[in-house]
Design a protein around this motif. Structure first.
Motif, PDB file in Angstrom:
ATOM      1  N   PRO A   6       1.478 -47.097 -12.533  1.00 20.58           N
ATOM      2  CA  PRO A   6       0.586 -46.607 -13.598  1.00 20.58           C
ATOM      3  C   PRO A   6      -0.258 -45.419 -13.179  1.00 20.58           C
ATOM      4  O   PRO A   6      -0.609 -44.575 -14.011  1.00 20.58           O
ATOM      5  N   TRP A   9       1.702 -42.422 -13.806  1.00 24.15           N
ATOM      6  CA  TRP A   9       1.716 -42.108 -15.237  1.00 24.15           C
ATOM      7  C   TRP A   9       0.450 -41.356 -15.634  1.00 24.15           C
ATOM      8  O   TRP A   9       0.497 -40.472 -16.495  1.00 24.15           O
ATOM      9  N   ALA A  46       5.932 -42.894 -16.449  1.00 23.69           N
ATOM     10  CA  ALA A  46       5.442 -43.464 -15.198  1.00 23.69           C
ATOM     11  C   ALA A  46       6.447 -43.254 -14.067  1.00 23.69           C
ATOM     12  O   ALA A  46       6.077 -42.874 -12.953  1.00 23.69           O
TER      13      ALA A  46
END
Length: 226
Positions: A6, A9, A46
């Motif tokens: 994450p 991302w 991501a």
């Protein structure tokens, strides 16, 4: 390790990682993915961001795009955020935080090396093509590009993670044993033992009855031998 996904991302979506690395050649790829399939930009974004920070070392950004501060930040932020979060959750000292940061990098290095070795064994020219592709992008063969990107990212992340670990560090920690306080009953027993020893140590002269101690060979009052 999963925490880095994450964070990658975040760089892909908000820090223009793709645009920075391609020099603006590819733009708004996240919007294009979302337009094709709603939510696809989050999932693929991501992993695209993860691949980019693994293939383009920090030193490459400094050497080839020194003026693009945003790109350098986009490449380093995922490592910093990941190491800070992991250190904040699991580490209790600067050393533990740095070990956690390097463990993340070591794990990804194994994951990225195994497919390359398998490809080299199955399709020898496939590995050479991959090396040539990476050499054209980052001036480094695949393994060297991945190794330097992960090492540099871990080093930067470990610095910030170590700072978080130092904030949580307590000298002695939970292993430090507090000094055991003597209970009143124990103190009383010790005093009684001392008094008993003192009484045992005292004697009287058989001639004049003067008090003597065990070390006296002659009576200090009359001089008689004990």
């Amino acid at each position: 390790m999963l925490c880095l996904i994450p964070m990658a991302w975040v760089s892909f979506r908000f820090l223009n990682l793709t645009e920075g690395l391609t020099g603006g050649l590819i733009e708004n790829i996240d919007e294009a993915l979302d337009a094709a399939v709603p939510g696809l930009g989050i999932i693929l974004g991501a992993f695209i961001g993860l691949a980019l920070i693994f293939l383009f070392p920090i030193h490459w950004c400094i050497f080839y795009r020194p003026e693009d501060i945003g790109l350098i930040i986009a490449v380093t932020v995922p490592w910093i955020l990941c190491c800070v979060i992991i250190s904040g959750i699991f580490a209790h000292s600067p050393k533990g935080a740095m070990n956690s940061s390097f463990a993340i990098g070591f794990g990804y290095l194994i994951i990225l090396t195994i497919p390359y070795l398998v490809l080299a064994l199955i399709v020898p020219k496939g590995a050479a093509i991959l090396d040539g592709l990476l050499a054209g992008l980052s001036d480094l063969p695949y393994l060297l590009a991945v190794f330097t990107a992960i090492l540099e990212g871990c080093l930067v992340g470990a610095v910030f993670g170590g700072f978080i670990g130092s904030l949580k560090y307590k000298p002695g920690g939970s292993k430090a044993k507090s000094k055991r306080k003597a209970k009143p009953t124990e103190i009383s027993d010790v005093n009684k033992a001392i008094e008993s020893a003192a009484v045992m140590d005292e004697m009287t002269c058989s001639n004049c009855g003067a008090k003597l101690v065990s070390d006296d060979l002659f009576c200090t009052n009359c001089g008689a031998k004990r």
